[in-house]
Enzyme design. Structure first.
Site, PDB file in Angstrom:
ATOM      1  N   ARG A  62       0.825  -1.204   0.000  1.00 57.82           N
ATOM      2  CA  ARG A  62       0.000   0.000   0.000  1.00 57.82           C
ATOM      3  C   ARG A  62       0.865   1.263   0.000  1.00 57.82           C
ATOM      4  O   ARG A  62       0.447   2.303  -0.480  1.00 57.82           O
ATOM      5  CB  ARG A  62      -0.909  -0.005   1.229  1.00 57.82           C
ATOM      6  N   ASP A  63       2.063   1.129   0.528  1.00 57.96           N
ATOM      7  CA  ASP A  63       2.939   2.296   0.579  1.00 57.96           C
ATOM      8  C   ASP A  63       3.195   2.887  -0.805  1.00 57.96           C
ATOM      9  O   ASP A  63       3.328   4.097  -0.976  1.00 57.96           O
ATOM     10  CB  ASP A  63       4.288   1.935   1.198  1.00 57.96           C
TER      11      ASP A  63
END
Lengths: 106, 489
Positions: A62-63
């Site tokens: 998700r980063d």
């Protein structure tokens, strides 16, 4: 459109854009809360209690999106706003497909 | 992936359900399936797409997915990872100018008690004497700036303001001559507008206004008893008896000789009369084409400020006039309630504003001495001065003003459905109330939301009963061509 009937000009334009190029009309909007990495708690740069990443409440991949979508760190990832809007097209589900995301050559 | 309903408002009209998206400004009619899905997305948990469909009855799965996708496309539902637009970066190149407001004088022959120019809430710095009239030379320098900075805009507007605007008719005449000449040279169309208290409208002035197709707005507060409460000469004597015959002469001339419609602008203060009666007087008896109402701008302690209960009364008055407007629209007649007419135009186009108005974007105000301000309301004050017509607009100050005024900076606006239309409200009002032009006008939030909701309902009712009426909102002049965003090499 089968369920929504466009009434005003903006709605008609959005519906038409969707017909012309399915998936291309994306309504960009203000979020309902302040956004950006300093105001959103995004776990991922850290590890879980066992020293790994499996126990984190969100996938570390998700980063990638945190930078790409909301912050735009040009050094780390291509920017989604102007130059590389389709960079993640090959990556439907980041957890599984993150390795398909390719390099870009500006 | 989790999806949630974005900020929106659903409303009913004629037995149908509609939704207005704060993200896009789109207005849509919802069927039952899309209502069900939208409601589900509007819960705090939202829906986990596509897994949520596993719990839907099998026969409904396909239609629910379809409705879901349509809601996403319309901006009514969004994923939690939706790329978020915070404040758009301002384009590198400056915005083209389209409208210039020239404060041709700061003198007035009336002394209305509520005036923000001269009353208790005035911004002007009384310690410094300012030129009372704009010189022809300053006006020409201002107009040069407008033409040079207008980019590809073909239609330009020059608005004259005051003080009492007509106290400096000489500069107005010189400006019109000069603008028309430059318009011919550059192939641009220039239109003119002014606001006046009507005390100085004589035959020659009226002929001039008709000839050059001025859009004229007249400040008048209603019938004599209402008008004369605040709009007085310095002696304290009311101005109604002086202005009425002059207004009638202007209206007759405009109508008879193909001029533009004349609007009345009513300032609402504590103890205001019934709005429908005021409208009836100004529209039916005096003969204005349109009537617009604006609550007085003031800090709350002034005796003429509108207290909360008066704001409720104002909303009831607007609601009654809106009913009349809708009834007329259904019969395909134009009603002159301009507040609603303007709101319906914005709702029809689906306007979604990043800034509350065009101040410092396509419009700037110029003081009698040639100082540039975001709009006419800030001229004569040193707050937010952004350059001088001789040296040009200070782009750094202009950008700072716009950055601070962007709706993304106004946190309370983020969760408001009326955001696309309001965007935080008037900079000048915020400046007077909160000492900060970038502040949202929080005192007006409930009112604006109720007013926007009323507008949406009227819009849907007209669409149901006489959709053809809405075509007249298509004919508005287009916004300026946006300067292209330059991408770094």
């Amino acid at each position: 459109m089968n369920h929504l009937r466009p009434i005003n000009r903006k709605a008609a334009a959005l519906a038409q854009a969707r017909l012309d190029q399915p998936g291309a009309a994306r309504v960009l909007m203000l979020v309902d809360t302040p956004y950006g990495c300093s105001t959103v708690f995004a776990p991922g740069w850290e590890v879980d209690s066992s020293g790994g990443t499996y126990g984190l409440c969100q996938p570390i991949e998700r980063d990638l999106y945190d930078c790409y979508h909301s912050c735009y760190w040009p050094a780390q990832v291509p920017d989604s706003l102007t130059n590389f809007p389709s960079w993640t097209k090959t990556c439907g589900s980041p957890v599984q497909d993150w390795s398909q995301v390719d390099l870009v050559f500006p | 992936m989790i999806y949630r309903a974005a900020i929106h408002r659903t409303f009913e009209a004629g037995g149908q359900t509609f939704a207005y998206s704060a993200a896009s400004g789109a207005v849509v009619a919802l069927d039952e399936t899309s209502q069900t899905v939208l409601k589900r997305c509007a819960t705090p948990d939202g829906v986990d797409h596509p897994r949520w469909l596993d719990w839907a009855p099998e026969e409904a799965r396909h239609t629910q997915r379809e409705a879901f996708e349509e809601l996403v496309g319309m901006g009514l539902v969004r994923s939690e990872f939706e790329p978020a637009l915070t404040a758009d970066p301002l384009p590198e190149s400056a915005f083209p100018l389209q409208t210039l407001v020239l404060n041709v004088t700061n003198k007035c022959n009336l002394s209305c008690s509520y005036c923000y120019e001269f009353g208790q809430d005035r911004l002007s710095d009384s310690t410094r004497a300012r030129a009372p009239r704009m010189s022809d030379e300053t006006a020409r320098a201002s107009l040069d700036m407008l033409f040079e900075r207008s980019g590809r805009s073909r239609d330009l507007t020059v608005t004259f303001f005051g003080g009492e605007t007509l106290l400096n008719l000489d500069t107005i005449r010189a400006s019109v001559d000069y603008s028309e000449r430059r318009g011919r040279e550059t192939g641009k169309r220039v239109s003119f507008a002014l606001t006046t208290n009507a005390t100085l409208l004589d035959e020659a002035t009226i002929a001039f206004l008709v000839e050059h197709r001025f859009g004229v707005n007249i400040s008048i507060d209603g019938a004599q008893s209402d008008h004369d409460r605040h709009r007085t000469f310095k002696s304290g004597k009311g101005s109604y008896a002086v202005v009425l015959p002059r207004i009638r002469a202007l209206l007759a001339a405009m109508r008879g000789r193909g001029g533009r419609p004349v609007g009345a602008r009513v300032t609402l203060t504590r103890g205001m009369a019934d709005l429908a009666e005021t409208y009836r007087h100004l529209h039916d008896e005096v003969g204005f084409e349109s009537v617009g109402f604006a609550p007085v701008t003031s800090s709350s302690e002034r005796e003429f400020a509108l207290p909360a209960e008066e704001m409720d009364r104002l909303l009831r008055g607007f609601t009654a006039l809106a009913e009349e407007y809708v009834a007329a629209a259904i019969e395909d007649r134009q009603h002159g309630f301009s507040n609603l007419h303007d709101l319906l135009g914005e709702l029809h186009r689906g306007v979604s504003k990043a800034h509350p108005c065009g101040a410092a974007l396509g419009l700037v105000g110029v003081s009698t001495e040639g100082q540039i301000s975001p709009c006419h309301r800030f001229v004569e004050s040193d707050a937010h001065v952004m350059g001088d017509v001789k040296t040009g607009i200070d782009e750094k100050l202009r950008a700072e003003f716009l950055r601070a005024g962007h709706v993304a900076q106004k946190i309370p606006c983020h969760s408001c459905f009326a955001r696309p239309h309001c965007a935080g409200g008037c900079y000048h009002e915020a400046h007077v109330r909160y000492g900060d032009a970038g502040s949202p006008n929080l005192h007006a939030c409930d009112w604006i939301r109720a007013w926007t909701a009323l507008g949406l309902e009227c819009y849907a009712r007209i669409w149901l009963a006489n959709p053809g009426y809405l075509d007249r909102f298509e004919e508005r002049p287009k916004l300026a061509v946006r300067p292209s965003l330059e991408t770094p090499a």
